[in-house]
Design an enzyme around this catalytic site. Structure first.
Site, PDB file in Angstrom:
ATOM      1  N   GLY A 241       0.823  -1.207   0.000  1.00  0.00           N
ATOM      2  CA  GLY A 241       0.000   0.000   0.000  1.00  0.00           C
ATOM      3  C   GLY A 241       0.854   1.252   0.000  1.00  0.00           C
ATOM      4  O   GLY A 241       0.661   2.137  -0.807  1.00  0.00           O
ATOM      5  N   ASN A 634       9.955  -8.618  16.203  1.00  0.00           N
ATOM      6  CA  ASN A 634      10.350  -9.770  15.394  1.00  0.00           C
ATOM      7  C   ASN A 634      11.487  -9.329  14.483  1.00  0.00           C
ATOM      8  O   ASN A 634      11.306  -8.530  13.571  1.00  0.00           O
ATOM      9  CB  ASN A 634       9.144 -10.241  14.573  1.00  0.00           C
ATOM     10  CG  ASN A 634       9.456 -11.441  13.694  1.00  0.00           C
ATOM     11  OD1 ASN A 634      10.542 -11.544  13.110  1.00  0.00           O
ATOM     12  ND2 ASN A 634       8.511 -12.353  13.586  1.00  0.00           N
ATOM     13  N   LYS A 704       8.788   1.122  18.848  1.00  0.00           N
ATOM     14  CA  LYS A 704       8.654   2.288  17.968  1.00  0.00           C
ATOM     15  C   LYS A 704       8.355   1.761  16.568  1.00  0.00           C
ATOM     16  O   LYS A 704       8.474   0.569  16.317  1.00  0.00           O
ATOM     17  CB  LYS A 704       9.948   3.094  17.958  1.00  0.00           C
ATOM     18  CG  LYS A 704      10.299   3.783  19.281  1.00  0.00           C
ATOM     19  CD  LYS A 704      11.643   4.460  19.130  1.00  0.00           C
ATOM     20  CE  LYS A 704      12.037   5.285  20.331  1.00  0.00           C
ATOM     21  NZ  LYS A 704      13.393   5.871  20.105  1.00  0.00           N
ATOM     22  N   GLU A 708       8.422   2.837   7.987  1.00  0.00           N
ATOM     23  CA  GLU A 708       8.750   3.944   7.098  1.00  0.00           C
ATOM     24  C   GLU A 708      10.181   4.445   7.220  1.00  0.00           C
ATOM     25  O   GLU A 708      10.776   4.906   6.250  1.00  0.00           O
ATOM     26  CB  GLU A 708       7.749   5.080   7.332  1.00  0.00           C
ATOM     27  CG  GLU A 708       6.346   4.624   6.986  1.00  0.00           C
ATOM     28  CD  GLU A 708       5.256   5.600   7.364  1.00  0.00           C
ATOM     29  OE1 GLU A 708       4.770   6.306   6.484  1.00  0.00           O
ATOM     30  OE2 GLU A 708       4.872   5.638   8.548  1.00  0.00           O
TER      31      GLU A 708
END
Ligand code: MOS
Length: 741
Positions: A241, A634, A704, A708
């Protein structure tokens, strides 16, 4: 040990994607793949002028064509409701008037029995326009700016100041004053946007490729005057997306209108070409960077002026100055955003909006300053490292940018580079290395979840959330597994559905932090409810023990002072005949941490390039990103997020640009043959490292965002490496071979 339960924490483990098998075997269903009975197909008609009015639209020939069920135009479409709500920055009004304000505007829809029939008929609809001279050249309108009233994020003001920039800049010992340009870029997820709309009375169901199901629900409920509970949006799997699937766009509205008109489910799948003018893009930014500094490298004045095109409704202004006020100490600062109104389609958020184009300019300008000062660019950043957020005057929750640079420099052999640009060569290859800072806000949104524990030792976790490839299914499995002490195979996470508890969308890199906080709470709620059952229960070995005398371990409650005394939650459920299990709910929302701390993810990015001295071709030969992003849920999905961002950064640096034809206002390279995203062949082995970072301020999980930040400094690091290799400073992306020859 009973395999149902698990003692060691799963959070942090590189668990394979729990949905991986479904995806590689083709069982994961994407929006367009849901079989619906009696499905009809929609094909969109687009404007071929950029400005004016439709004078006539003749669909008589198309209507008579085989299979055609309906043709929607502004003349016969239903009126949509504008409830004035500001919440969604994109309002997908469509077919409400004859007015045209950009090329490719959605002006009609043909609905037919098959996709081919719909497309064929759409070609036979004749549209005439009263065309007006469009305003489509950004360059020609560069001086024709306006001050926007607001930016997307309310906290960001269109203009930010501190101190007296002009005075400090004019008095500075060394200065940089340059213009950087990031072109229009399109999000281009692999899966095109797709929607199936279906009505049942006044109940609407949408299978939509959406990053934000609750958002699409709200937008469509608003436009069609429906109760929220009557709009059901489903989006279990999404083929990427990058922001363009956060809003619901006009094709969704069209599918809903069409399904009503023909009384059947209607599917619309956009072609790649149709995605260019209709689902947003990162609008270009013209950025003037002015940095004034002392000879020591201390920045005294930092100016970052942004001019950026916007559509006629001024819906989206790229906030490229977002990170400038917080990244370095600069006591005097001026960051204005100016809009340039054009007859272009609406832009939208694209991966790390604001910071991505902004850091290209800021981090290249810093590199220029480092060369002007003959100072190591890492040392320059160190000398301007702010002890607290210099704009908000708040302490950092955590900021380990310098540690990222230290670890990275060591790993990358930074000290071995030549100090001078253009000095490293192997045969035809000019070699260079460059660095840049990366940063993105660590945000969190209210998010809810429910979990049902069943006597067979399983847990079903449900939340509206989406997984755009980020790993939501997997990370939330880990959060639930740890909180319930269950093995991950015992957890089923279901997402992508507005029938589940509401969440924010996957955007703003807040997914893991927001979803995880909700899931954590829901699981804790189940544990509490179970524990309460033991208290007055004569058959429980824990009977009479107070909550603080009991602890939870691997799916069992045990007495703190006697670990032999305890029972598993399955035993409790069975004894109480709770055959349906027990349900817990979580409604997590941020506290006041945002008012008390400045919260961001940081990273240091290192690129090495080889530039062919004869052809100007650039190959990124090494890339290292070191990040401090709180707790890593992860390691595998996290580093995959970062490498994905870096690959996108390679595309941004070297090849990506959407070119507008300055006569007609259309994107001329509107497909993947003309718009070059980086592919495997463009990417070296990318190394990603995470620092151990404990942040107990940011949210209960200490997480956090990661989706991006990997992109934010990547293009600047590459551009800086190209300068180091060639001595040529290219300030306009993408850095194609012609610019280097
Ligand atoms: Mo992101 S641009 O918020 O999907």
């Amino acid at each position: 040990m009973n395999p149902t339960f698990r003692k060691t924490p799963l959070i942090g483990e590189p668990l394979d994607r729990v949905d991986g098998r479904l995806k590689v075997t083709g069982q994961a269903k994407y929006a367009a793949e849901f079989p619906r009975p009696n499905l009809a197909y929609g094909y969109i008609i687009q404007s071929t002028v950029a400005r004016g009015e439709i004078s006539t639209i003749d669909s008589s020939k198309a209507e008579a064509m085989p299979g055609v069920l309906a043709i929607l135009t502004h003349e016969n479409a239903p009126r949509l409701i504008d409830n004035g709500e500001e919440e969604h920055f994109t309002k997908p009004f469509v077919l409400q008037s004859a007015k045209i304000d950009h090329f490719g505007q959605r002006i009609g829809l043909v609905v037919a029995e098959t996709f081919e029939q719909a497309r064929d008929a759409a070609m036979q609809v004749t549209v005439n326009y009263h065309a007006a001279e469009p305003n489509v050249s950004f360059e020609k309108n560069l001086e024709n700016t306006f001050k926007p009233e607001k930016l997307l994020i309310e906290e960001l003001k269109p203009e930010t100041r501190r101190g007296d920039f002009e005075k400090a800049f004019s008095e500075s010992e060394i200065c940089v004053d340059e213009i950087y340009v990031v072109p229009n870029q399109h999000n281009n997820p692999m899966e095109p946007h797709a929607t199936i709309a279906e009505w049942d009375g006044d109940h609407l169901t949408l299978h939509d490729s959406s990053q934000h199901v609750n958002g699409a629900q709200k937008t469509m409920a608003g436009l069609f005057g429906l109760d929220l509970k009557n709009v059901h949006v489903i989006s279990p799997f999404i083929g990427g997306g990058f922001g363009c699937k956060v809003p619901a766009w006009e094709h969704v509205t069209l599918a809903v209108m069409a399904a009503k008109r023909v009384g059947r489910p209607v599917k619309i799948v956009l072609s790649r070409q149709q995605m260019f003018p209709g689902v947003g893009y990162r609008p270009l930014t013209w950025q003037r960077m002015r940095i004034g500094a002392k000879r020591t490298g201390e920045i005294t004045a930092l100016g970052h002026e942004i001019r950026t095109p916007t559509d006629v409704a001024h819906e989206y202004i790229e906030h490229a100055g977002a990170a400038t006020p917080m990244l370095y100490s600069a006591p005097n600062l001026l960051v204005p955003h100016l809009g340039v109104e054009l007859n272009w389609p609406r832009g939208t958020i694209m991966r790390a909006p604001g910071n991505t184009p902004g850091l290209f300019a800021l981090e290249c300008a810093l590199d220029e300053l480092a060369y002007a000062l003959d100072l190591d660019p890492i040392e320059l950043r160190k000398r301007n490292e702010p002890p607290h957020d210099p704009q908000k005057n708040l302490p950092w929750s955590t900021r380990n940018l310098m540690e990222c640079f230290r670890v990275g420099a060591d790993k990358f052999d930074w000290s071995k580079r030549s100090k001078k640009a253009g000095a490293m060569r192997e045969g035809r290859k000019l070699i260079g290395v460059g660095v840049a800072s990366a940063t993105f806000p660590a945000l969190r949104m209210p998010s809810s979840a429910r979990v049902r524990l069943t006597p067979d030792g399983r847990a079903l976790v449900q939340l509206a959330a989406t997984d755009i490839g980020t790993g939501t299914y997997t990370s939330q499995t880990q959060v639930a597994a740890d909180t319930l002490g269950l093995a991950p195979e015992r957890i089923t996470v279901q997402i992508g559905d507005t029938d589940f508890p509401p969440t924010p969308g996957s955007g703003g890199s807040w997914g893991a932090a927001s979803y995880g906080s909700g899931v954590l709470q829901a699981c804790a709620d189940v544990r509490r409810k179970l524990l309460a059952l033991t208290h007055g229960d004569a058959h429980s070995p824990l009977k009479g023990l107070a909550e603080n005398e009991i602890e939870f371990r691997a799916g069992r409650f045990v007495a703190k002072n006697d670990s032999a005394c305890g029972e598993s939650f399955t035993e409790i459920l069975k004894r109480h005949s709770l055959t349906e299990g027990i349900e817990g709910h979580g409604r997590a929302k941020p506290g006041d941490e945002e008012e008390k701390f400045s919260m961001h993810t940081f990273g240091a990015q290192f690129a090495e390039v080889q530039v062919d001295a004869d052809t100007g071709e650039v190959h990124v030969s090494r890339f290292l990103g070191v990040f401090a992003s709180g707790r890593i849920l992860n390691e595998k999905t996290a580093s995959s997020q970062i490498s994905g961002g870096i690959v996108m950064g390679i595309g941004m640096a070297l090849s990506e640009a959407s070119i507008v034809d300055e006569r007609y206002g259309q994107f001329v390279n509107a497909d993947l043959a003309g718009y070059h995203v980086a592919v495997n062949r463009d990417a070296p082995q990318i190394e990603v490292m995470f620092l151990e970072e404990r942040d107990d301020k940011v949210n209960p999980l200490g997480v956090k965002g990661l989706g991006e930040v990997g992109l934010t400094g990547a293009a600047a690091a590459i551009a800086n490496a190209i300068y180091h290799a060639t001595g040529k400073r290219i300030r306009e992306l993408p850095i194609t071979p012609d610019k280097l020859l």
